[in-house]
Motif scaffolding. Structure first.
Motif, PDB file in Angstrom:
ATOM      1  N   ASP A 114       0.999  -1.526   0.121  1.00  0.00           N
ATOM      2  CA  ASP A 114      -0.103   0.004   0.083  1.00  0.00           C
ATOM      3  C   ASP A 114       1.038   1.492  -0.231  1.00  0.00           C
ATOM      4  OD1 ASP A 114      -3.110  -1.023   0.389  1.00  0.00           O
ATOM      5  OD2 ASP A 114      -2.476  -1.793   2.204  1.00  0.00           O
ATOM      6  N   GLY A 115       2.381   0.552   0.105  1.00  0.00           N
ATOM      7  CA  GLY A 115       3.403   1.846   0.413  1.00  0.00           C
ATOM      8  C   GLY A 115       3.141   2.586   1.498  1.00  0.00           C
ATOM      9  N   ARG A 116       2.687   2.464   2.565  1.00  0.00           N
ATOM     10  CA  ARG A 116       2.499   2.953   3.347  1.00  0.00           C
ATOM     11  C   ARG A 116       3.757   2.764   4.657  1.00  0.00           C
ATOM     12  NH1 ARG A 116      -2.332   0.471   6.587  1.00  0.00           N
ATOM     13  NH2 ARG A 116      -1.756  -0.669   6.018  1.00  0.00           N
ATOM     14  N   LYS A 117       3.993   3.375   5.328  1.00  0.00           N
ATOM     15  CA  LYS A 117       5.438   2.872   6.877  1.00  0.00           C
ATOM     16  C   LYS A 117       5.018   2.201   7.559  1.00  0.00           C
ATOM     17  CE  LYS A 117       8.070   6.198   7.199  1.00  0.00           C
ATOM     18  NZ  LYS A 117       9.660   7.525   8.148  1.00  0.00           N
ATOM     19  N   PRO A 118       5.385   0.967   7.387  1.00  0.00           N
ATOM     20  CA  PRO A 118       5.218   0.326   8.728  1.00  0.00           C
ATOM     21  C   PRO A 118       5.572   0.999  10.005  1.00  0.00           C
ATOM     22  CG  PRO A 118       6.771  -0.721   8.069  1.00  0.00           C
ATOM     23  CD  PRO A 118       7.433   0.789   7.063  1.00  0.00           C
ATOM     24  N   ASP A 119       4.854   0.902  11.096  1.00  0.00           N
ATOM     25  CA  ASP A 119       4.779   0.992  13.183  1.00  0.00           C
ATOM     26  C   ASP A 119       5.807   0.310  13.205  1.00  0.00           C
ATOM     27  OD1 ASP A 119       4.858   1.939  15.405  1.00  0.00           O
ATOM     28  OD2 ASP A 119       2.724   1.930  15.414  1.00  0.00           O
ATOM     29  N   GLN A 120       7.149   0.893  13.384  1.00  0.00           N
ATOM     30  CA  GLN A 120       8.297   0.021  13.755  1.00  0.00           C
ATOM     31  C   GLN A 120       7.996  -0.813  15.224  1.00  0.00           C
ATOM     32  OE1 GLN A 120      11.072  -0.301  11.575  1.00  0.00           O
ATOM     33  NE2 GLN A 120      11.193   0.891   9.313  1.00  0.00           N
ATOM     34  N   LYS A 121       7.327   0.624  15.928  1.00  0.00           N
ATOM     35  CA  LYS A 121       7.628   0.141  17.377  1.00  0.00           C
ATOM     36  C   LYS A 121       6.832  -0.790  17.400  1.00  0.00           C
ATOM     37  CE  LYS A 121       6.978   2.616  21.120  1.00  0.00           C
ATOM     38  NZ  LYS A 121       5.647   3.266  22.606  1.00  0.00           N
ATOM     39  N   ARG A 150       4.595 -17.877  13.581  1.00  0.00           N
ATOM     40  CA  ARG A 150       4.471 -16.671  14.972  1.00  0.00           C
ATOM     41  C   ARG A 150       4.999 -15.564  13.602  1.00  0.00           C
ATOM     42  NH1 ARG A 150       7.570 -18.557  19.783  1.00  0.00           N
ATOM     43  NH2 ARG A 150       7.011 -19.859  20.077  1.00  0.00           N
ATOM     44  N   VAL A 151       5.495 -16.350  12.300  1.00  0.00           N
ATOM     45  CA  VAL A 151       6.125 -14.833  11.507  1.00  0.00           C
ATOM     46  C   VAL A 151       4.442 -14.358  11.100  1.00  0.00           C
ATOM     47  CG1 VAL A 151       7.126 -14.395   9.610  1.00  0.00           C
ATOM     48  CG2 VAL A 151       8.742 -15.820  10.778  1.00  0.00           C
ATOM     49  N   ALA A 152       3.345 -15.843  10.229  1.00  0.00           N
ATOM     50  CA  ALA A 152       2.832 -15.123   9.927  1.00  0.00           C
ATOM     51  C   ALA A 152       1.493 -14.539  10.314  1.00  0.00           C
ATOM     52  CB  ALA A 152       1.685 -16.627   9.139  1.00  0.00           C
ATOM     53  N   ILE A 153       2.067 -14.441  11.972  1.00  0.00           N
ATOM     54  CA  ILE A 153       1.128 -14.163  12.843  1.00  0.00           C
ATOM     55  C   ILE A 153       1.301 -12.474  12.907  1.00  0.00           C
ATOM     56  CG2 ILE A 153       0.448 -13.675  15.617  1.00  0.00           C
ATOM     57  CD1 ILE A 153       0.491 -16.635  15.358  1.00  0.00           C
ATOM     58  N   ALA A 154       2.924 -12.449  12.593  1.00  0.00           N
ATOM     59  CA  ALA A 154       3.299 -11.057  13.263  1.00  0.00           C
ATOM     60  C   ALA A 154       2.842 -10.728  11.901  1.00  0.00           C
ATOM     61  CB  ALA A 154       4.670 -11.259  13.457  1.00  0.00           C
ATOM     62  N   ARG A 155       2.572 -11.158  10.709  1.00  0.00           N
ATOM     63  CA  ARG A 155       2.361 -10.914   9.127  1.00  0.00           C
ATOM     64  C   ARG A 155       0.724 -10.201   9.369  1.00  0.00           C
ATOM     65  NH1 ARG A 155       2.637 -14.028   4.150  1.00  0.00           N
ATOM     66  NH2 ARG A 155       1.325 -15.282   5.858  1.00  0.00           N
ATOM     67  N   ALA A 156      -0.200 -10.942  10.612  1.00  0.00           N
ATOM     68  CA  ALA A 156      -1.507 -10.967  10.346  1.00  0.00           C
ATOM     69  C   ALA A 156      -1.516  -9.168  11.361  1.00  0.00           C
ATOM     70  CB  ALA A 156      -1.746 -12.115  10.765  1.00  0.00           C
ATOM     71  N   LEU A 157      -0.916  -9.125  12.763  1.00  0.00           N
ATOM     72  CA  LEU A 157      -0.966  -8.104  12.733  1.00  0.00           C
ATOM     73  C   LEU A 157      -0.647  -7.200  12.279  1.00  0.00           C
ATOM     74  CD1 LEU A 157      -0.464 -10.357  16.263  1.00  0.00           C
ATOM     75  CD2 LEU A 157      -2.315  -8.980  16.409  1.00  0.00           C
ATOM     76  N   ALA A 158       0.613  -7.089  12.031  1.00  0.00           N
ATOM     77  CA  ALA A 158       1.435  -5.467  11.170  1.00  0.00           C
ATOM     78  C   ALA A 158       0.304  -4.730  11.021  1.00  0.00           C
ATOM     79  CB  ALA A 158       2.428  -5.628  10.122  1.00  0.00           C
ATOM     80  N   THR A 159      -0.368  -5.169  10.232  1.00  0.00           N
ATOM     81  CA  THR A 159      -1.176  -3.981   9.335  1.00  0.00           C
ATOM     82  C   THR A 159      -2.747  -3.115  10.069  1.00  0.00           C
ATOM     83  OG1 THR A 159      -2.432  -5.388   8.622  1.00  0.00           O
ATOM     84  CG2 THR A 159      -1.027  -4.835   7.031  1.00  0.00           C
ATOM     85  N   LYS A 160      -2.646  -3.749  11.677  1.00  0.00           N
ATOM     86  CA  LYS A 160      -3.236  -3.132  12.894  1.00  0.00           C
ATOM     87  C   LYS A 160      -5.161  -3.431  12.284  1.00  0.00           C
ATOM     88  CE  LYS A 160       0.152   0.194  14.524  1.00  0.00           C
ATOM     89  NZ  LYS A 160      -0.024   1.451  15.088  1.00  0.00           N
ATOM     90  N   PRO A 161      -5.434  -5.515  11.417  1.00  0.00           N
ATOM     91  CA  PRO A 161      -6.229  -5.023  10.360  1.00  0.00           C
ATOM     92  C   PRO A 161      -7.465  -4.594  12.019  1.00  0.00           C
ATOM     93  CG  PRO A 161      -5.610  -7.230  11.905  1.00  0.00           C
ATOM     94  CD  PRO A 161      -4.530  -5.419  12.016  1.00  0.00           C
TER      95      PRO A 161
END
Length: 222
Positions: A114-121, A150-161
């Motif tokens: 989406d061209g967004r910046k990830p919320d690194q924190k 675990r990586v798949a869970i992190a990926r799912a959470l990262a976008t704050k869906p």
């Protein structure tokens, strides 16, 4: 509590006459925001079809799905793809990681589309909770099955869906690793007030959720 997901009158039939299969046969369902819900049923009960409807991956023959006030049927194909990427996190049985990307690149991949910046924190908070902080530069094939999930869970959470949909997330894992993954899903639901809907055929795994919905022959029975 407020309902983040509302499904009304969902029907999905295949075939006709003697070969008619009612994958979903009039399902009404509300999912509360911030809760961990398990949908349990045997193979062929309709639970995967229901999850695909909630995720906008399949279209009902009748009925509607609303997520956070947005009716999925009103979106065209491109809008639906963007909505899914931003509002729905998916965790699949077979992880669906991209083999040529590192753990970190896999986690932020949907955000970068989406061209967004990830919320690194925030993402590092998730990474630490899932015990992945020393694995960020590894490739998926350098990880165990449990670590890949675990990586798949992190990926799912990262976008704050708005919602995370987990399709038999422990299907390819041994019982000890399965227990770890379910505990982590529960922890992330509590810590980040994340709404999670998981399908499973395993009553022991379903018992870890806040709420259990049972589906048989395309209908919710309890």
């Amino acid at each position: 509590m407020e309902a983040i997901v509302k499904a009304t009158g969902l029907k999905k039939y295949y075939g006709e006459g003697e070969t008619l299969v009612k994958a979903l046969d009039g399902v009404d369902l509300e999912i509360e925001r911030g809760k961990f819900t398990a949908i349990i049923g045997t193979s062929g009960s309709g639970k995967s079809t229901l999850l695909n409807m909630l995720g906008g991956l399949d279209v009902p023959g009748e009925g509607s799905v609303r997520i956070g006030g947005q009716e999925l049927a009103r979106l065209n194909a491109e809008q639906a793809t963007i909505f899914r990427r931003k509002q729905i996190g998916f965790i699949f049985q077979n992880y669906n990681l991209i083999p040529v990307l590192t753990v970190w690149e896999n986690i932020i991949f949907p955000i970068s589309l989406d061209g967004r910046k990830p919320d690194q924190k925030f993402i590092m908070e998730v990474v630490k909770l899932l015990g992945l902080e020393n694995k960020l530069d590894r490739l998926p094939n350098q990880l165990s099955g449990g670590q890949q999930q675990r990586v798949a869970i992190a990926r799912a959470l990262a976008t704050k869906p708005a919602i995370i949909l987990a399709d038999e997330p422990t299907g390819n894992l041994d019982s000890e690793t399965s227990g770890d993954v379910i505990s982590l899903l529960r922890m992330t639901s509590e810590q980040f007030h994340q709404t999670i809907v998981m399908i499973t055929h395993n009553p022991d795994i379903a018992a870890c959720a806040d709420r259990i919905i049972r589906i048989e022959d395309g209908r919710i029975v309890e």
